[in-house]
Scaffold this motif. Structure first.
Motif, short mmCIF file in Angstrom:
data_model
loop_
_atom_site.label_atom_id
_atom_site.label_comp_id
_atom_site.label_asym_id
_atom_site.label_seq_id
_atom_site.Cartn_x
_atom_site.Cartn_y
_atom_site.Cartn_z
N THR A 186 0.82 -1.21 0.00
CA THR A 186 0.00 0.00 0.00
C THR A 186 0.85 1.26 0.00
O THR A 186 2.06 1.22 0.21
CB THR A 186 -0.93 0.04 1.24
OG1 THR A 186 -0.22 0.56 2.37
CG2 THR A 186 -1.47 -1.35 1.58
N GLY A 187 0.19 2.38 -0.20
CA GLY A 187 0.84 3.68 -0.09
C GLY A 187 0.36 4.45 1.13
O GLY A 187 0.47 5.67 1.20
N LEU A 188 -0.17 3.72 2.11
CA LEU A 188 -0.79 4.37 3.27
C LEU A 188 0.21 5.10 4.15
O LEU A 188 -0.12 6.12 4.75
CB LEU A 188 -1.56 3.33 4.09
CG LEU A 188 -2.81 2.75 3.43
CD1 LEU A 188 -3.42 1.65 4.28
CD2 LEU A 188 -3.83 3.85 3.16
N ARG A 189 1.46 4.60 4.23
CA ARG A 189 2.44 5.30 5.06
C ARG A 189 2.66 6.73 4.56
O ARG A 189 2.67 7.68 5.35
CB ARG A 189 3.79 4.57 5.07
CG ARG A 189 4.85 5.29 5.91
CD ARG A 189 6.23 4.70 5.68
NE ARG A 189 6.42 3.41 6.30
CZ ARG A 189 6.94 3.23 7.52
NH1 ARG A 189 7.29 4.29 8.26
NH2 ARG A 189 7.10 2.02 8.00
N LYS A 190 2.82 6.89 3.26
CA LYS A 190 3.04 8.22 2.70
C LYS A 190 1.83 9.12 2.93
O LYS A 190 1.96 10.29 3.31
CB LYS A 190 3.35 8.12 1.21
CG LYS A 190 3.65 9.44 0.54
CD LYS A 190 4.01 9.25 -0.92
CE LYS A 190 4.34 10.58 -1.60
NZ LYS A 190 4.69 10.39 -3.04
N LEU A 191 0.63 8.57 2.73
CA LEU A 191 -0.58 9.36 2.93
C LEU A 191 -0.77 9.71 4.40
O LEU A 191 -1.29 10.78 4.73
CB LEU A 191 -1.79 8.59 2.41
CG LEU A 191 -1.83 8.36 0.90
CD1 LEU A 191 -2.97 7.42 0.53
CD2 LEU A 191 -1.95 9.67 0.15
N ALA A 192 -0.34 8.81 5.31
CA ALA A 192 -0.52 9.05 6.74
C ALA A 192 0.24 10.28 7.22
O ALA A 192 -0.11 10.86 8.24
CB ALA A 192 -0.09 7.83 7.54
N ALA A 193 1.27 10.68 6.48
CA ALA A 193 2.09 11.81 6.91
C ALA A 193 1.35 13.14 6.79
O ALA A 193 1.59 14.05 7.58
CB ALA A 193 3.38 11.85 6.10
N THR A 194 0.43 13.26 5.81
CA THR A 194 -0.17 14.56 5.55
C THR A 194 -1.68 14.55 5.38
O THR A 194 -2.32 15.60 5.48
CB THR A 194 0.43 15.18 4.28
OG1 THR A 194 0.21 14.29 3.18
CG2 THR A 194 1.93 15.41 4.44
#
Length: 415
Positions: A186-194
């Protein structure tokens, strides 16, 4: 935009006696904010009997066996899907992280257990799984009631203490994965930042909690029936036992409580997300803990074994699934969605092709080989994560943002 099952305010024609796949593709990207408002307005509503027949919010209109009855209609739907995909691609990346236009309508938490007790706990383990290698994440530890060591990875944005309390996504991995799937799939880590799920710039970002499942010794009867001659998937979580002694539910509670006690989590915004059989666990956890989870979302997952037993509707849900899926076929997922409609449950959905584009109907059997369906099932829809997050942002619980101590938990809840 995902299609949603709106409430009475949305004007919809009566649902046919034998509903089939949903009509319409998806709202145009330019109507994204209006779609969010529709979800918010319908948060505590029931499906209505009065909607404009041209509404694109997705009405089941034919049984799955009659999908190809009209070639002209199919071509029109396909053209609409392609037009929508092009409009979405033309949108700016910055618009994806836009905050909700107004505070969501809160759902009152359910009191006590709203899931009928069924099944027997799974206790026979093939092996004990060790500490997961989650890079750049904190690893939480506990020991469940069966004596097994349990772990969870916590991914938090930088400066989480100054942003807290933040929304929490409890991510239940699929049967072939472990908590590292958050980064691998997933790309959730990147999205979780902002990404802002709260609408408040001071609380931008969210926390991901990924509990690790278990390796059971033998598949259940439903898993054997769903498997093939060469592969029988086994759930990493015990979603078929819905009694008070479910150690996977209690383990998730323990990890959530640890974050709550650190005052990092906004109790109004706890969400469950899962892939494949992890989706079963996400749905089960959301229903058993309807006093804790505001909404849930699944990918490549069908109806969970848990049965809702309260008078009101179960928690809001978003189902993302492939038109061609070998493990959880499209038509079986849509039977679950129709069952949720019968419960007046608010449900959004995305029916996707192999490229994460909106697909207007389930794939015909002769166009969905076992190999293609297996590949589609394992591919997390990374490009549609903004749709998933927008859906979750539209739902909160009507509770205090503070922590809950073990003494305040519902009767029967495992510590």
């Amino acid at each position: 935009m995902p299609r949603s099952r709106p409430g009475p305010s949305a004007r919809r024609p009566p649902t046919p006696a034998h509903p089939g796949p949903r009509r319409g593709s998806a709202l145009l990207a330019g109507a994204a904010l209006a779609g969010i408002a529709a979800w918010i307005t319908a948060a505590c509503s029931t499906p209505s009997s009065g909607v404009d027949g041209g509404d694109l919010l997705g009405v089941f209109e034919r049984d799955a066996g009659a999908r190809a009855a009209s070639a002209d209609a199919g071509q029109a739907r396909q053209a609409a899907a392609q037009k929508d995909a092009g409009a979405r691609a033309a949108g700016s990346a910055g618009a994806a992280a836009a905050k909700p236009p107004k505070p969501p309508e809160a759902r009152p938490p359910s009191e006590g257990s709203c899931v009928a007790e069924q099944g027997e706990p799974r206790r026979e383990l093939r092996k004990t799984i060790g500490r997961p290698p989650c890079r750049g994440a904190q690893v939480l530890e506990t020991r469940d009631a069966e004596g097994s060591p349990r772990y969870a990875c916590v991914i938090a944005p930088s400066g989480v203490e100054t942003r807290a309390p933040l929304p929490l996504l409890v991510f239940f991995h699929a049967e072939h994965d472990n908590p590292t799937a958050v980064d691998k799939e997933t790309g959730l880590r990147k999205l979780a930042a902002t990404w802002n799920l709260t609408g408040d710039p001071a609380h931008a970002g969210f926390i991901i909690l990924a509990p690790q499942g278990r390796a059971f010794k033998n598949p259940t009867q439903s898993e054997r029936e769903r498997g093939s001659k060469t592969y029988t998937p086994m759930s990493p979580f015990d979603a078929e036992f819905t009694g008070d002694g479910n150690v996977d539910v209690a383990t998730a509670d323990t990890f959530v409580d640890q974050l709550l006690e650190k005052k990092l989590v906004d109790r109004r915004r706890i969400y469950a997300v899962g892939a494949s059989y992890g989706g079963h666990m996400a749905a089960t956890y959301a229903m058993i803990r309807a006093d804790r989870v505001a909404a849930f979302a699944t990918f490549g997952s069908g109806a969970p074994p848990a049965t809702w037993a309260c008078p009101g509707p179960p928690p809001p849900a978003m189902a993302i699934y492939r038109a061609c899926d070998d493990l959880f076929p499209c038509d079986s997922v849509e039977r679950w969605l129709r069952a949720r409609d019968a419960q007046s449950a608010q449900t959004a959905f995305l029916r996707l092709d192999e490229g994460d584009r909106d697909e207007p109907h389930c794939a015909l059997r002769n166009r969905c080989s076992a190999k293609k369906g297996a590949i589609n099932h394992a591919r997390w829809p990374k490009s549609r994560e903004p749709d998933l997050l927008r859906f979750l942002a539209g739902h909160t619980l009507a509770v205090s943002a503070g922590i809950t101590t073990p003494a305040e938990t519902a009767p029967g809840r495992a510590p």
